[in-house]
Design a protein around this motif. Structure first.
Motif, PDB file in Angstrom:
ATOM      1  N   VAL A 111       0.827  -1.204   0.000  1.00 45.24           N
ATOM      2  CA  VAL A 111       0.000   0.000   0.000  1.00 45.24           C
ATOM      3  C   VAL A 111       0.864   1.258   0.000  1.00 45.24           C
ATOM      4  CG1 VAL A 111      -1.673   1.338   1.337  1.00 45.24           C
ATOM      5  CG2 VAL A 111      -1.982  -1.127   1.055  1.00 45.24           C
ATOM      6  N   GLY A 112       1.854   1.304   0.875  1.00 47.39           N
ATOM      7  CA  GLY A 112       2.728   2.476   0.926  1.00 47.39           C
ATOM      8  C   GLY A 112       3.459   2.713  -0.380  1.00 47.39           C
ATOM      9  N   PRO A 113       4.129   1.702  -0.938  1.00 52.28           N
ATOM     10  CA  PRO A 113       4.790   1.892  -2.233  1.00 52.28           C
ATOM     11  C   PRO A 113       3.846   2.362  -3.331  1.00 52.28           C
ATOM     12  CG  PRO A 113       5.606  -0.093  -1.191  1.00 52.28           C
ATOM     13  CD  PRO A 113       4.477   0.400  -0.330  1.00 52.28           C
ATOM     14  N   PHE A 114       2.643   1.779  -3.403  1.00 50.24           N
ATOM     15  CA  PHE A 114       1.681   2.203  -4.427  1.00 50.24           C
ATOM     16  C   PHE A 114       1.280   3.661  -4.200  1.00 50.24           C
ATOM     17  CE2 PHE A 114      -2.523   2.955  -6.093  1.00 50.24           C
ATOM     18  CZ  PHE A 114      -2.535   2.314  -7.324  1.00 50.24           C
ATOM     19  N   ALA A 115       1.014   4.026  -2.954  1.00 47.70           N
ATOM     20  CA  ALA A 115       0.578   5.393  -2.657  1.00 47.70           C
ATOM     21  C   ALA A 115       1.634   6.408  -3.069  1.00 47.70           C
ATOM     22  CB  ALA A 115       0.269   5.522  -1.164  1.00 47.70           C
TER      23      ALA A 115
END
Length: 397
Positions: A111-115
């Motif tokens: 989630v963090g990398p995508f965000a």
């Protein structure tokens, strides 16, 4: 014969931990699918390729396993102090609904990398090099997850030497903190970490037997039972469970009756409509075993053995949310998990699962006689597998 053109929806296919899923920005979905409801579910079912009576997901992005048939929808957070809102959907292979009742701890690492990559985070927050902290609001269960994402030259670093059993190749480490992971607001105990009020219960399952059980709300509602009471030793791999229809039926019956005791459903018949949660897992004291990759796991390297069911099948490794539940239960003396680990106070444990081992930690404390966990910590990795767009027939939703 009428023809309906396909529509194109921006999407990214990501591995997070030992899972894979199709990630969307909320704003990229068709308007009818930007809100919960039948249109959203119908669209996402078609993306994955469910329901599939052949059990293969040939006509969709799903991988025909519980670990690879997942949907994630992300948007800039509406919650104060958070960066991104994260909604997770588990897609059954053979059923025409999506279970939105829980989180995926493995995909939480993506989630963090995508965000960061997809503009959901303020660019000023992203360092040139180092770690970028992303505060995630997990919308399924109303919890906070803090992801520490490695950054190199201003971009998310995906390659590295961090190895995760159950994942073939090394990658960059993403450290996750699950804040206040207990208490999902459900259960007879008014949302307590132990919803029955007990660290260990006697769970009667008509026609199956009576089992010692620790039922906990932490990470994901989980029912822990003793492997020996099931006739197992805790070293089982997928073939020993998933090819045994009687065993699967027994474990599902335990799950259904445990769900009623936890207050998650009112009747065992409702369990089929909620396959994602609760989980059922069995634990045992350490023993030498050979993992699914053929690697020897010595008893001396682990604190306990753990196996967990996911969507009716034994998981090939361990779900991230169940890992939180294991860490939380292990930290509390008097639970089955703590006993399997040898008892005592345990803030960090390493457990053996079918693919190898995993180290997790939890900070537990007792306040006014009630146990709670303030934080659980683990490391995962994440990597983009494909990005661009998915296509579905225009009349699919």
């Amino acid at each position: 014969m009428s023809q309906v053109p396909q529509i194109r929806i921006p999407a990214t296919y990501l591995r997070g931990g030992t899972s894979k899923g199709v990630f969307f920005r909320l704003e990229d979905l068709p308007p009818a699918a930007q809100v919960p409801g039948k249109a959203r579910d119908a669209l996402l079912l078609r993306v994955i390729g469910s329901p599939d009576p052949y059990g293969k997901h040939t006509d969709g992005m799903g991988g025909a396993t519980s670990s690879t048939s997942k949907i994630v929808i992300l948007s800039k957070s509406k919650q104060p102090g958070h960066d991104v809102d994260y909604l997770y959907g588990q897609v059954p292979i053979n059923d025409s609904f999506i279970d939105w009742s829980g989180n995926c701890g493995n995909l939480s690492s993506a989630v963090g990398p995508f965000a960061i990559t997809n503009g959901l985070l303020d660019p000023a927050r992203v360092p040139r090099d180092g770690l970028c902290t992303v505060r995630i609001w997990q919308a399924n269960i109303d919890k906070t997850i803090v992801a520490h994402v490695p950054i190199s030259n201003g971009e998310v670093q995906e390659t590295g030497d961090f190895e995760l059993d159950g994942v073939t190749f090394p990658a960059a480490e993403v450290r996750l903190e699950f804040l206040d992971p207990a208490d999902e607001g459900e259960g007879e105990g008014g949302g307590a970490m132990f919803p029955t009020g007990n660290l260990m219960d006697s769970l009667e399952v008509p026609g199956v037997g009576t089992f010692k059980a620790t039922m906990i709300n932490a990470g994901v509602p989980t029912i822990f039972v003793d492997a020996a009471e099931l006739g197992y030793d805790g070293t089982e791999l997928q073939g020993a469970i998933n090819e045994d229809k009687a065993a699967l039926a027994k474990l599902e019956a335990i799950r259904a009756h445990g769900a009623v005791r936890m207050g998650l459903i009112g009747d065992v018949a409702q369990a089929a409509g909620r396959p994602l949660t609760p989980k059922v897992a069995f634990v045992a004291s350490p023993k030498d075993y050979v993992s699914s990759s053929g690697k020897l796991v010595p008893a001396a390297d682990i604190d306990l053995l753990a196996r967990a069911m996911s969507m009716g099948k034994l998981h090939h490794a361990m779900m991230g949310t169940a890992s939180v539940a294991i860490a939380a239960a292990a930290a509390v003396p008097g639970t089955l998990v703590n006993a399997a680990a040898g008892g005592g106070t345990r803030e960090v444990i390493t457990f053996g699962h079918p693919s190898g081992t995993l180290r997790v930690g939890a900070e537990a404390e007792q306040v006014d006689g009630q146990w709670t966990v303030t934080k659980a910590v683990m490391s995962r990795s994440a990597r983009v597998l494909m990005e661009g767009a998915v296509r579905v027939p225009g009349d699919a939703f």
